[in-house]
Design an enzyme around this catalytic site. Structure first.
Site, mmCIF file in Angstrom:
data_model
loop_
_atom_site.group_PDB
_atom_site.id
_atom_site.type_symbol
_atom_site.label_atom_id
_atom_site.label_comp_id
_atom_site.label_asym_id
_atom_site.label_seq_id
_atom_site.Cartn_x
_atom_site.Cartn_y
_atom_site.Cartn_z
ATOM 1 C CD GLU A 258 -3.032 -0.901 0.179
ATOM 2 O OE1 GLU A 258 -3.319 0.253 -0.183
ATOM 3 O OE2 GLU A 258 -3.554 -1.918 -0.311
ATOM 4 C CD GLU A 267 -5.126 9.382 -2.365
ATOM 5 O OE1 GLU A 267 -5.658 9.266 -3.487
ATOM 6 O OE2 GLU A 267 -5.759 9.520 -1.303
ATOM 7 C CG ASN A 305 -13.014 4.035 6.183
ATOM 8 O OD1 ASN A 305 -13.754 3.202 6.712
ATOM 9 N ND2 ASN A 305 -12.746 4.040 4.885
#
Length: 405
Positions: A258, A267, A305
């Protein structure tokens, strides 16, 4: 003594900074220990000639303590004998029994063995320790390598193009300022022993973690990970040692995928940062429309989340999402939250998949199966699997069945 730098390129074509000529490194300490267990090269001010330790915590060893020219140099369980005592007089050589680590026949081909030989100072006996923890022969531009990535006793050492893999990494375990959880001794690592510098109850030592992620972002500390373990004490605590090691390898393989090998904290596509606010939630996005982008080992994203993870962990991540990129322990906790409690597009949590022997493939399905499994993105799946297969080897176990999804 000044650090001497030069440039070379690894076998992968990436430039790296090379320095700390072996003679300078070892002579400055009277001979230093190179052992798996630290994120940067560390020198022991009081060291004499001591063990060179690396892949899976085993030692560079002169076969059968034989002092004859041509004796093989190999990997072997660390035992503190003279066959594992190395030093340098300051001339770029590494020595045991008064003889030099030598490339067989002055060979330059990939896979040429190293052995013990009378010291003569020529190019096939010169070694450089790099900032990346390689031991390099400058004449061949190749690294000291454990043949076949094999951690069994008597595996020969050889020269091989530098790849950055764990079987080419060597560290100093008797530093003057060892990191937390380091006992200052030779790391036992894998395949027997207590896991070296691992905290009580955790199956992965710091040396093994470093071997898995030798080029990780400094944000992802081993201490941050171990501090986070208390949030989910069942993680790597179920079943026999094989099950525990497989779960640890599976978790680290997925977070490695990831984050590009724990290289990225946030990100990378900033154009997506504003996409992760679901305004339909009753709590909205109090930190801002663009505050809930991917962060941390599992790239936690979306306002819902952040709220769910924060509620479970007792941390207000909805209002303070930046904690996941500023606090290493919090970041690791969010990854453990997902691993232990969320099934995502799968049918079970990744923790359950590894503890009920469903296999590594089910962890992929639970993390990103909707986009990767069932042939949707085999390259991404293969990258996760490759990580997992490498990590179980570092931990001294096997991958088990059902590694693909």
């Amino acid at each position: 003594m000044p650090i001497i730098f030069r440039h070379r390129r690894t076998g992968l074509g990436h430039p790296v900074r090379v320095g700390l000529v072996a003679a300078a490194v070892l002579a400055a300490t009277g001979g230093a220990v190179l052992a798996a267990g630290s994120p940067t090269m560390r020198l022991a001010a009081d060291a004499t000639d001591t063990s060179i330790t690396g892949f899976t915590g085993k030692c560079v060893d002169v076969a059968d303590a034989n002092t004859a020219n041509g004796t093989a140099v190999q990997l072997y369980d660390c035992n503190g004998t003279g066959a594992q005592r190395w030093s340098s007089p300051g001339d770029g050589t590494l020595r045991a029994f008064g003889k030099c680590l030598d490339i067989q026949g002055a060979g330059t081909a990939d896979g040429t063995s190293v052995w013990l030989w009378d010291c003569h100072g020529e190019a096939n006996q010169q070694w450089v320790v790099t900032e990346a923890h390689d031991i390099v022969n400058p004449a061949t531009d190749r690294c000291l390598d454990v043949r076949g990535y094999d951690n069994t006793n008597r595996t020969p050492l050889q020269i091989w193009p530098c790849t950055g893999a764990a079987n080419q990494k060597w560290f100093d375990s008797k530093a003057a300022n060892p990191p937390a959880n380091d006992d200052g001794g030779v790391v036992d690592g894998v395949g027997g022993g207590d896991g070296g510098d691992a905290p009580v109850g955790f199956i992965v030592s710091e040396g093994q973690f470093n071997a898995m992620f030798p080029a990780r972002n400094p944000f992802y500390t081993y201490q941050g990970l171990t501090a986070a373990l208390g949030a989910y004490p069942g993680f790597t605590a179920s079943g026999d040692d094989t099950t525990k090691k497989r779960e640890a390898a599976a978790f680290l393989a997925n977070v490695g995928h990831e984050t590009g090998g724990l290289a990225h904290v946030t990100e990378q596509n900033t154009a997506n940062h504003s996409h992760y606010c679901d305004p339909g939630r009753p709590y909205g996005c109090p930190a801002g429309q663009s505050a809930y982008y991917g962060r941390g080992p599992t790239q936690l994203s979306w306002n819902f989340n952040y709220k769910a993870a924060g509620d479970a962990l007792g941390i207000d991540l909805l209002n303070n999402p930046g904690l996941v990129e500023s606090d290493s322990s919090v970041a690791w906790k969010t990854a453990l939250w997902y691993w232990n409690t969320q099934s995502g597009p799968g049918t079970m949590t990744p923790h359950d998949a590894m503890t009920n022997n469903s296999g590594f493939g089910q962890t992929i399905r639970s993390i990103n199966g909707a986009l990767e499994c069932d042939g949707k993105n085999p390259a991404q799946v293969q990258d996760r699997v490759a990580n997992y297969q490498r990590f179980v080897q570092i931990l001294g176990t096997t991958p088990g069945d059902n590694v693909y999804c």
